[in-house]
Write an enzyme that holds these catalytic residues in place. Structure first.
Site: not given
Ligand code: 2HA
Ligand code: ZN
Length: 278
Positions: A116, A139, A141, A169, A210
């Site tokens: 990413e 990032h 999940h 909050e 995602h």
């Molecule tokens: O790197 O989360 O979006 C693994 C991920 C890709």
């Molecule tokens: Zn991901």
């Protein structure tokens, strides 16, 4: 020269990855992180003239030319970062015409930076335009947030309003709201570009079905943003099938934001209707 493995930024990024892993947001190789280092800091730890290898990043990151980042590696597990930072992280300096990166340290098994990377670097470019102190993009999940994207409208105003009303909050922590992208193929330049565009207006960008991207001045800020969204999403998924007997009103949200001087998206709250005496 200082020992790189003892550098506060390496320790903190490793701690952040462990925390996110233990919260269940980064199964297997899920998630990625990037931290922009302050100019010159890396010279305290290594000879920045020594390039281990040059990585072709295949997109234009020229606004970041000469900037140095700590990034997670592709296919690497967040749970392992604290045990083997040198294998799971890399230190890159954007070089050449902006489509190359000099590897200065790490990725020691020959691996590459996160898949990413376009979303990270493009988001850094856009965030730096609105906040010159922005240093972190991350990032993950986040479980309940992902769950929410299956059952809730993906309209950004509606999505943000629900989150603001699920955690007291939330409006103070992310007054800029959350942006939402529909499902798109991950790891591509186009999701990177779409994410970066959203980052112009909010530090949080949900990827439907995602995960989420968060940006901030510090690792704590980016982590705290996602943590607060995930808390709100957890409350939502817990009660979404129940009959609501009360809720936080728009007026109460306004009072909260005003009290804590949070520059909130006023267009995300319903207008105040004043009674007119006739
Ligand atoms: O790197 O989360 O979006 C693994 C991920 C890709
Ligand atoms: Zn991901």
């Amino acid at each position: 020269m200082e020992e790189l493995l003892k550098a506060p930024f390496i320790k903190e990024i490793a701690r952040t990855c462990s925390n996110m892993y233990r919260l269940g947001w980064d199964e297997r190789n899920a998630g990625n992180i990037s931290l922009l280092l302050e100019d010159g800091v890396i010279n305290e730890y290594l000879d920045a003239a020594k390039v281990i290898r040059v990585i072709d990043i295949k997109f234009d990151a020229s606004p970041l030319l000469g900037k140095t980042f700590v990034v997670s590696g592709t296919g690497k597990y967040f749970k392992n970062v604290e045990y083997e930072p040198e294998v799971n992280l890399g230190i890159l300096r954007i070089s050449g015409d902006g489509s190359k990166a000099d590897l200065l340290w790490g990725l020691s098994d020959g691996g590459g930076p996160t898949s990413e990377l376009p979303a990270h670097l493009m988001s850094h470019i856009e965030r730096l335009k609105v906040d010159p102190l922005n240093r972190v993009v991350t990032h993950c999940h986040a479980t309940n947030l992902v769950a929410m994207t299956y059952v809730h409208s993906l309209d950004e105003r509606t999505f943000t309003r629900t989150l603001w009303k699920m955690s007291i909050e939330a409006i103070v922590v992310f007054p800029d709201g959350v942006s939402v992208l529909p499902w798109m193929l991950c790891g591509t330049e186009s999701i990177g570009r779409a994410t970066a565009e959203k980052m112009r207006v909010s530090r949080l960008c949900v990827w439907a079905h995602h995960g989420i991207f968060g940006a901030g001045k510090t690792l704590d800020e980016a982590f705290g943003l996602i943590e607060t969204v995930e808390k709100a999403a957890t409350v939502y998924t817990t009660i979404m099938n129940s009959r609501f007997l009360s809720n936080i009103s728009d007026e109460q949200l306004r009072i909260l934001a005003d009290t804590f001087n949070a520059p909130y998206r006023t267009d995300y709250l319903d207008p105040v209707i004043k009674a007119i005496n006739v």
